[in-house]
Design a protein around this motif. Sequence first.
Motif, PDB file in Angstrom:
ATOM      1  N   GLN A 240      -1.207   3.212  -9.046  1.00  0.00           N
ATOM      2  CA  GLN A 240      -1.855   1.965  -8.647  1.00  0.00           C
ATOM      3  C   GLN A 240      -0.903   1.136  -7.794  1.00  0.00           C
ATOM      4  O   GLN A 240       0.299   1.125  -8.018  1.00  0.00           O
ATOM      5  CB  GLN A 240      -2.219   1.141  -9.886  1.00  0.00           C
ATOM      6  CG  GLN A 240      -3.215   1.802 -10.781  1.00  0.00           C
ATOM      7  CD  GLN A 240      -4.636   1.578 -10.306  1.00  0.00           C
ATOM      8  OE1 GLN A 240      -4.854   1.283  -9.132  1.00  0.00           O
ATOM      9  NE2 GLN A 240      -5.585   1.725 -11.179  1.00  0.00           N
ATOM     10  N   ILE A 241      -1.494   0.428  -6.825  1.00  0.00           N
ATOM     11  CA  ILE A 241      -0.670  -0.489  -6.058  1.00  0.00           C
ATOM     12  C   ILE A 241      -0.466  -1.764  -6.871  1.00  0.00           C
ATOM     13  O   ILE A 241      -1.163  -2.008  -7.855  1.00  0.00           O
ATOM     14  CB  ILE A 241      -1.331  -0.827  -4.717  1.00  0.00           C
ATOM     15  CG1 ILE A 241      -2.706  -1.421  -4.960  1.00  0.00           C
ATOM     16  CG2 ILE A 241      -1.404   0.380  -3.844  1.00  0.00           C
ATOM     17  CD1 ILE A 241      -3.283  -2.073  -3.761  1.00  0.00           C
ATOM     18  N   THR A 242       0.500  -2.554  -6.486  1.00  0.00           N
ATOM     19  CA  THR A 242       0.732  -3.794  -7.210  1.00  0.00           C
ATOM     20  C   THR A 242       1.150  -4.883  -6.245  1.00  0.00           C
ATOM     21  O   THR A 242       1.752  -4.610  -5.203  1.00  0.00           O
ATOM     22  CB  THR A 242       1.811  -3.603  -8.285  1.00  0.00           C
ATOM     23  OG1 THR A 242       2.007  -4.846  -8.939  1.00  0.00           O
ATOM     24  CG2 THR A 242       3.119  -3.146  -7.689  1.00  0.00           C
ATOM     25  N   PHE A 243       0.787  -6.118  -6.586  1.00  0.00           N
ATOM     26  CA  PHE A 243       1.176  -7.254  -5.764  1.00  0.00           C
ATOM     27  C   PHE A 243       2.299  -8.063  -6.406  1.00  0.00           C
ATOM     28  O   PHE A 243       2.752  -9.048  -5.859  1.00  0.00           O
ATOM     29  CB  PHE A 243      -0.011  -8.191  -5.530  1.00  0.00           C
ATOM     30  CG  PHE A 243      -1.120  -7.575  -4.745  1.00  0.00           C
ATOM     31  CD1 PHE A 243      -1.004  -7.428  -3.377  1.00  0.00           C
ATOM     32  CD2 PHE A 243      -2.265  -7.143  -5.358  1.00  0.00           C
ATOM     33  CE1 PHE A 243      -2.028  -6.870  -2.640  1.00  0.00           C
ATOM     34  CE2 PHE A 243      -3.286  -6.573  -4.628  1.00  0.00           C
ATOM     35  CZ  PHE A 243      -3.166  -6.441  -3.271  1.00  0.00           C
TER      36      PHE A 243
ATOM     37  N   VAL B  47       0.818  -1.209   0.000  1.00  0.00           N
ATOM     38  CA  VAL B  47       0.000   0.000   0.000  1.00  0.00           C
ATOM     39  C   VAL B  47       0.855   1.263   0.000  1.00  0.00           C
ATOM     40  O   VAL B  47       0.504   2.259  -0.621  1.00  0.00           O
ATOM     41  CB  VAL B  47      -0.951  -0.036   1.212  1.00  0.00           C
ATOM     42  CG1 VAL B  47      -1.597   1.297   1.426  1.00  0.00           C
ATOM     43  CG2 VAL B  47      -1.998  -1.097   1.002  1.00  0.00           C
ATOM     44  N   THR B  48       2.016   1.215   0.670  1.00  0.00           N
ATOM     45  CA  THR B  48       2.812   2.441   0.745  1.00  0.00           C
ATOM     46  C   THR B  48       3.711   2.639  -0.478  1.00  0.00           C
ATOM     47  O   THR B  48       4.377   3.646  -0.563  1.00  0.00           O
ATOM     48  CB  THR B  48       3.694   2.449   2.003  1.00  0.00           C
ATOM     49  OG1 THR B  48       4.383   1.204   2.071  1.00  0.00           O
ATOM     50  CG2 THR B  48       2.873   2.620   3.253  1.00  0.00           C
ATOM     51  N   ASN B  49       3.724   1.694  -1.393  1.00  0.00           N
ATOM     52  CA  ASN B  49       4.583   1.856  -2.567  1.00  0.00           C
ATOM     53  C   ASN B  49       3.813   1.696  -3.869  1.00  0.00           C
ATOM     54  O   ASN B  49       3.968   0.701  -4.567  1.00  0.00           O
ATOM     55  CB  ASN B  49       5.741   0.855  -2.524  1.00  0.00           C
ATOM     56  CG  ASN B  49       6.698   1.172  -1.423  1.00  0.00           C
ATOM     57  OD1 ASN B  49       7.471   2.103  -1.506  1.00  0.00           O
ATOM     58  ND2 ASN B  49       6.608   0.412  -0.347  1.00  0.00           N
ATOM     59  N   PRO B  50       2.965   2.667  -4.197  1.00  0.00           N
ATOM     60  CA  PRO B  50       2.242   2.550  -5.458  1.00  0.00           C
ATOM     61  C   PRO B  50       3.156   2.826  -6.649  1.00  0.00           C
ATOM     62  O   PRO B  50       4.260   3.349  -6.488  1.00  0.00           O
ATOM     63  CB  PRO B  50       1.161   3.627  -5.337  1.00  0.00           C
ATOM     64  CG  PRO B  50       1.738   4.631  -4.422  1.00  0.00           C
ATOM     65  CD  PRO B  50       2.652   3.899  -3.483  1.00  0.00           C
ATOM     66  N   ASP B  51       2.651   2.471  -7.802  1.00  0.00           N
ATOM     67  CA  ASP B  51       3.426   2.693  -9.015  1.00  0.00           C
ATOM     68  C   ASP B  51       3.634   4.193  -9.223  1.00  0.00           C
ATOM     69  O   ASP B  51       2.697   4.974  -9.115  1.00  0.00           O
ATOM     70  CB  ASP B  51       2.641   2.100 -10.188  1.00  0.00           C
ATOM     71  CG  ASP B  51       3.432   2.123 -11.457  1.00  0.00           C
ATOM     72  OD1 ASP B  51       3.810   1.040 -11.907  1.00  0.00           O
ATOM     73  OD2 ASP B  51       3.680   3.215 -12.001  1.00  0.00           O
ATOM     74  N   PRO B  52       4.854   4.633  -9.497  1.00  0.00           N
ATOM     75  CA  PRO B  52       5.105   6.078  -9.594  1.00  0.00           C
ATOM     76  C   PRO B  52       4.389   6.748 -10.755  1.00  0.00           C
ATOM     77  O   PRO B  52       4.152   7.955 -10.693  1.00  0.00           O
ATOM     78  CB  PRO B  52       6.615   6.181  -9.742  1.00  0.00           C
ATOM     79  CG  PRO B  52       7.098   4.826 -10.025  1.00  0.00           C
ATOM     80  CD  PRO B  52       6.086   3.861  -9.565  1.00  0.00           C
ATOM     81  N   THR B  53       4.048   6.056 -11.800  1.00  0.00           N
ATOM     82  CA  THR B  53       3.378   6.752 -12.896  1.00  0.00           C
ATOM     83  C   THR B  53       1.867   6.616 -12.845  1.00  0.00           C
ATOM     84  O   THR B  53       1.161   7.559 -13.165  1.00  0.00           O
ATOM     85  CB  THR B  53       3.869   6.243 -14.264  1.00  0.00           C
ATOM     86  OG1 THR B  53       3.799   4.830 -14.258  1.00  0.00           O
ATOM     87  CG2 THR B  53       5.268   6.710 -14.543  1.00  0.00           C
ATOM     88  N   THR B  54       1.353   5.468 -12.445  1.00  0.00           N
ATOM     89  CA  THR B  54      -0.094   5.311 -12.463  1.00  0.00           C
ATOM     90  C   THR B  54      -0.733   5.491 -11.105  1.00  0.00           C
ATOM     91  O   THR B  54      -1.931   5.707 -11.015  1.00  0.00           O
ATOM     92  CB  THR B  54      -0.476   3.908 -12.961  1.00  0.00           C
ATOM     93  OG1 THR B  54       0.068   2.954 -12.046  1.00  0.00           O
ATOM     94  CG2 THR B  54       0.049   3.639 -14.343  1.00  0.00           C
TER      95      THR B  54
END
Lengths: 630, 536
Positions: free
Chosen positions: A244-247, A235-242
């Motif tokens: 969105q979070i990622t698993f 949750v604390t590291n979403p994608d820098p461009t979109t």
Amino acid sequence: MEKISEIVASPVTNRTLLLLLVLVPFLSAFFVSLFGRSSRRIALTLAFVHLGLTFFVVVLGTMHLNVRAEGTSSRTTDIVRFHPTFIPGDTAGKSGEDGRTGWTLMRLTDAPTSANRSGPYVQFFIGMDGLNLWLVALSSIMLIPAILVSWESVKTRPGAFYAWMFFLQGAAIGAFLSFDVILFYVFFELTLIPAFFLIGRWGEGSARRDAARKFFLYTLAGSLLTLIGVLGVVVTNPDPTTGQITFSLPDLMANVQHWLKVAHDEALAGKPEKLASLHTTQMWLFIAMMAGFMVKVPIWPFHTWQPAAYGEAPIGVTILLAALLAKLGTFGILRFVLTLLPDAAIMYGLPVVGSFAAFGIVYAALCAYAQRDMKLMIAYSSVSHLGFLVLAIFAFNAEGLSGSVLHMVNHGLSTGAVFALLAFLLDRYRTTQMSQYGGMMGRFPNFAVLAFILCLASIGLPGLNNFVSEMLMLAGLFHADVPHGHHYTLAFIAAFSIFLSSWYIMTMLQKVFFSPLKEPLPADPETTVPASDVSRREVFAFGSLAGLCLLLGLYPQPILDSLKTDVKALTQIGNGARARVKGEPVPVESATPPVSTANPTPPPKIVPKKGGGGKKDRKDAKGGGGEEEE
Amino acid sequence: MNPLFDTQLQDTLKGVFRLVVPEIALIGTACVVFLFGCILNRRWLWFTVSFLGVILAMILAGTVKTHTPELLTSASIVPDATANFIRWVALISAAVLLFISWPEVSRSTAAEYYGCLLVAVAGASLVGRANDLITLFLALELISIPTYILLYLPVRTKLNQEAAGKYFLLSVMSSAVMLFGFSYLYGLTGSTNLAVITDTLTKANSETLSPMALVGIVLFIGGIGFKITAVPFHFYAPDVYEGGPGGVVAMLAVLPKLAGFVALARVLGLVGGDTRHIPFDANTQLPLLLWILAILTITLGNVLALLQDNIRRMLAYSSVAHGGYMLIGIVVACSIPDATGVMTRSDGATKVIGPSVGGIDALFVYIVAYGLMTFGAFAVILYLSTPERQVDSIDDLAGIGQTHPISAGTMAIFLFSLIGLPLTAGFAGKLMLFMGAFTAPADTATMRNLYRLLAVVAAVNAAIGAYYYLRVIGVMYLRTALKPIQSSRAAPTLIGAMVLAGATLFFGFYPQPLVNAARKAAPVPEIPVTITADAK
């Protein structure tokens, strides 16, 4: 001919093979459970089928990894990621490798999938890389001795017993192969169910139910905190461009590095608040994430479930617990903690977890010496050895990391094999009390030879497998560059543990094999035939493992070669984290090829050639370790 | 213009009946069953009729076209996505309950039993679509009143009597408290329509906070707390679960919770309408109150369940604890007005993204998972109980792993799901809730890191919960039977349990359909993102 090689090397074949590697154990579990008395033969056949599949994957995988290691050595980027291959459902389709999968299990967004491929998807994302290939091979190999030693001893409902064994193996392989953080957690917890039933139903002691429950609850409590930690990172590291979070682990580790880099640049420009707050977050998440792994490894003081579980479990299950499940903890640290919380791993890895581990090394070694039951002795020795392994992981440098991956395989082989040795005695005498045995050397000469080889391998005698990895890990520890560095102390304790382990193992060997002949009551009180030496089944069970120990001791190079790329990636993350913690700019040069390719390889090239003497000229670490053994 | 001649208003009022056709079908079936039950009481007959009634309601729910009323501010029923989700959950629960309650329905009371069940289900479905305080209250009572009868129908022992009496008295009291709260809301806004109430309060809140509204909402939460077994209102649960008939208790564990949570979400303005603007200030005590309620409920439920030897009492406390997990969803949803996305981008383009979990969607996923495993666990207990020998204590289940492998296997699946182990629906639900608690903003003045703490507390509690569930599994599989138990040989119950186990596993392997449905029912709002300049 051309066509065959095309089919063999095609991505589709690779992916299918890898998928089968996970699915076959579960299918085997279902199939075996349908049979009763004859299930052991079927189980053995299926285990060999799986081994065959693994063999293909290992051959194709090493080829692939070696090609990749040559291809990517010149590539430099600031952000490194794992590059899993052989991914089932690869989005690139039949044509090639994309490094992502399209098999989504749960989507936490309403946006269509196609637009941008990284998003909040929980996916069935499994893949192969240098770090997990050999652990999967280990999982495949170790089931065979586990089945063989249970051959005679498991009388009640053997179908269900072997089915749960396959289930356990499948879950472990799944966890090793996962590149989705949630999928890893799923497989990680899935190992609890078979282990619970195996210990609780087929256990040997009267306290088996308590042991099973303790194992289950302890591990579950830890791993729930791990889940919280993982979710926190996600949750604390979403994608820098979109945004969105990622698993997906490769994407997530890239995001983590991006945000750290942004904060680091700010800190270098004179605004350290952001980096400091990221470090605080990392500390909490580190505590949460390590909770599960420290229980699973186990690291003192969270090890109390382990002697009970190992002691009560049927011996075949103990082999799997020691060889595979303990590795899930160390593998989790390597794969997830180092990549997702690199700064915390540098800041608190060696100083805090390392201190626990170091204390545990000595404590468990002394406990092992004090045990009268050989099974418990090996259980404690496992705590001691794995503490060493965790120390080396947190050294976070090329030697330490490649040594620790290698040691996971080696320790799995040798500890599993030593437990298998006990099965030999259990089949004949039904006890593992040391005081009841004596003079077994004369009674079972062939068994004695195998036992010596495996026990010496477990100590780390040069020429046998553990020596190579232990020396690499020691080198890594001496070389460790961490703030608050008492890494020399830790390295010294680790080296001392090798001496301690030879102390208790030798004591056991002396008592059991050399004193005047002393035999406990035979397992079958009616029998008049004296117990025989190693049968053909048993030769296969631990003789083959002894052979593997020797092979890996003499020629570990293929494994080390295939690790190279991934260890380099991890090392680069480690260097970045070290620079951030110290407040220096990231040393870009150290990440470029000339230095880092040289790093992971040189020591083993010289070590394994000849066991005896040629190692003292290397680093001081090796010399120290070597002397203590002889 | 005279409002009486307003065509919009007339259309709205006339259109109401179209929106509740399936519920009318259910209650109609119930009337037929009640009426002719006096003449001919046969279990299989009324089972078939009720089942056909449920099927009819499902067909109607799938086919009757509805449209949103023109004047939302005067409509008492709204057919929005949330309402439809609740309706389907209620209807499927009805079908499941008909099957699993088979062995305990006696010949003499079959018609009453099935009739009451249908009415209660219709009530639960109506709660989902109520847009008016009066309708909401009536719908909630439509669940409660048949439940009193259901609890009283088989009364034979003192224990049964205690259960029925206790439930009746406390339920009436909670209704009174809730009505009292409603009166505040009505007095403040001058309307019983929920759309009007939330609108008025939201507007009022943007200026200053009304303490009276807070009193009203707190009283309402108190009343609903009884339905969702939140902790200070949970005392009836263990006694009722222990004394009540199994099938009724299964219903009692799920339907009031479903209704209670959706009512809570509606009155707090967390579903339907603009969830970024809610009728109270998300920075103040209300989220904190719900937070405390959630923590208390989870912790006390789990800790007290540790002490139980009676399996029904254990399940009662476990259902209390699960109510607490679901409250996490409500707490998280309260944070949505504060949520902001912070983005660092070099090009400075505005990007609108939503949080990945909105709270209510997680709650919906969880409540379906909870329904599956609770119905399932009670179905297995019902199947293994006979009138001569009830399954009461956990030790009664000893050794059924050998003697009743199918029952034991399904029970194990439900218990693993209750623990929240992966590959069961319970895990999907817990994962969503934990994600939600982590997505909630951590930088608001009052709540700060409390949302994350909530996730940690929930995780620790899940581990505590594992202890008592695992104990049952241990008893079933690792011990041998002392007195072998006979099963009731009720095929419908066993089939019901197996289908539920299958569904639990299916949603564990592939939760996507469930997640989609929940997200459709409670869409996660879009949130504007603050862009900060990239350091480079």
